[in-house]
Design an enzyme around this catalytic site. Sequence first.
Site, PDB file in Angstrom:
ATOM      1  N   LYS A  36       0.844  -1.357   0.034  1.00  0.00           N
ATOM      2  CA  LYS A  36      -0.082  -0.102   0.058  1.00  0.00           C
ATOM      3  C   LYS A  36       0.939   1.275  -0.169  1.00  0.00           C
ATOM      4  O   LYS A  36       2.049   1.385   0.212  1.00  0.00           O
ATOM      5  CB  LYS A  36      -1.033   0.088   1.052  1.00  0.00           C
ATOM      6  CG  LYS A  36      -2.116  -0.872   0.969  1.00  0.00           C
ATOM      7  CD  LYS A  36      -3.112  -0.776   1.820  1.00  0.00           C
ATOM      8  CE  LYS A  36      -4.165  -1.677   1.697  1.00  0.00           C
ATOM      9  NZ  LYS A  36      -5.387  -1.871   2.472  1.00  0.00           N
ATOM     10  N   ARG A  77      -3.373  -9.765   5.369  1.00  0.00           N
ATOM     11  CA  ARG A  77      -3.680  -9.832   4.127  1.00  0.00           C
ATOM     12  C   ARG A  77      -2.651  -9.328   3.183  1.00  0.00           C
ATOM     13  O   ARG A  77      -2.398  -8.144   3.102  1.00  0.00           O
ATOM     14  CB  ARG A  77      -5.215  -9.344   4.039  1.00  0.00           C
ATOM     15  CG  ARG A  77      -5.781  -9.207   2.503  1.00  0.00           C
ATOM     16  CD  ARG A  77      -7.130  -8.487   2.471  1.00  0.00           C
ATOM     17  NE  ARG A  77      -7.437  -8.172   1.062  1.00  0.00           N
ATOM     18  CZ  ARG A  77      -7.175  -7.472   0.043  1.00  0.00           C
ATOM     19  NH1 ARG A  77      -5.997  -6.782   0.410  1.00  0.00           N
ATOM     20  NH2 ARG A  77      -7.897  -7.692  -1.329  1.00  0.00           N
TER      21      ARG A  77
HETATM   22  C1  7PJ Z   1      -8.121  -4.470   1.814  1.00  0.00           C
HETATM   23  C2  7PJ Z   1      -9.135  -5.193   1.652  1.00  0.00           C
HETATM   24  C3  7PJ Z   1      -7.812  -4.173   3.376  1.00  0.00           C
HETATM   25  C4  7PJ Z   1      -9.644  -5.938   3.752  1.00  0.00           C
HETATM   26  C5  7PJ Z   1      -8.535  -4.327  -0.169  1.00  0.00           C
HETATM   27  C6  7PJ Z   1      -5.501  -3.434  -1.472  1.00  0.00           C
HETATM   28  C7  7PJ Z   1      -6.725  -2.859  -1.605  1.00  0.00           C
HETATM   29  N1  7PJ Z   1      -9.835  -6.123   2.493  1.00  0.00           N
HETATM   30  N2  7PJ Z   1      -9.418  -5.206   0.239  1.00  0.00           N
HETATM   31  N3  7PJ Z   1      -8.659  -5.013   4.416  1.00  0.00           N
HETATM   32  N4  7PJ Z   1      -7.820  -3.923   0.960  1.00  0.00           N
HETATM   33  N5  7PJ Z   1     -10.310  -6.571   4.757  1.00  0.00           N
HETATM   34  O1  7PJ Z   1      -5.432  -4.880  -1.425  1.00  0.00           O
HETATM   35  O2  7PJ Z   1      -4.639  -2.501  -1.184  1.00  0.00           O
HETATM   36  O3  7PJ Z   1      -6.939  -3.620   3.824  1.00  0.00           O
HETATM   37  S1  7PJ Z   1      -8.250  -4.045  -1.674  1.00  0.00           S
END
Ligand code: 7PJ
Length: 275
Positions: free
Chosen positions: A220, A254
Amino acid sequence: MILDCGGKPLDLGRPQVMGILNLTPDSFSDGGRFTDQGLALAHAQQMVDDGAAIIDVGGESTRPGAEDVSLEDELARVIPVIARLAPLLDVPISVDTSKPEVMRAAVDAGAGLINDVYALRRPGALQTAAACGVPVCLMHMQGEPRTMQAAPSYADVVAEVAAFLQGREEAAVAAGIPRERVLLDPGFGFGKRLEDNLHLYAHLDRLIDSPRWLVGVSRKSMIGQVLGRTVGERLSGGLALATLAVQAGARIVRVHDVRETYDALRMTQAVMEAR
Ligand code: 7PJ
């Protein structure tokens, strides 16, 4: 603590890696790479081999400035992949969506967790998620993806994120989702300036009060902003943040880079167990 994800277990007794399977053609970090179904399946299997305890499948880009994806496009992207992956993988699949119709179809196709960056605020989402009978992940976001980075502002980011998530957790419980099936996520980068992200990260241990917390920071912009690195050069920064998140009590991280993160977390866990 074992979370039952539609019949497949997710052990929250120790830190786990959620591997990202992005099926959007325009994602900021790996957009377009896995729009071919065969490549997507192979990548998911590779992430499981590399240590992922859950695979997060998404077809709706939520990067800053992203436009909404139509229901038809999102269903066409994610449902066939989930249907083919579910019988193939031993680990649960989560679906990264805000649309109730996609939640329902994904769970019917074998998904075992609903990951919603809108925290079930879309009309019908709470009721649909409750009826699906699988765990949910509720994330904090100020604003909407299209405009969220225009002018984020907080008086006290930790208190505001905590209060928001508490409210959404209670809404989920009131809708019939058992509390122990509700995961929470501070939503790094979603309507937050660098200073907000860093402040939130510095006080994660104050926010995290159960094993039900997930953190997503992989590649990010907060890493890019601190290090001056492009999206492809953010792994080291991401591993530092993954370690910090787990030390603060997060149980799911994640990420795109599963193998590297899995090793970093195993090492961190070994030291934490020696305490
Ligand atoms: C996140 C997400 C996060 C959760 C995305 C990216 C953007 N779901 N989906 N937490 N970010 N739970 O992957 O940078 O931070 S999409």
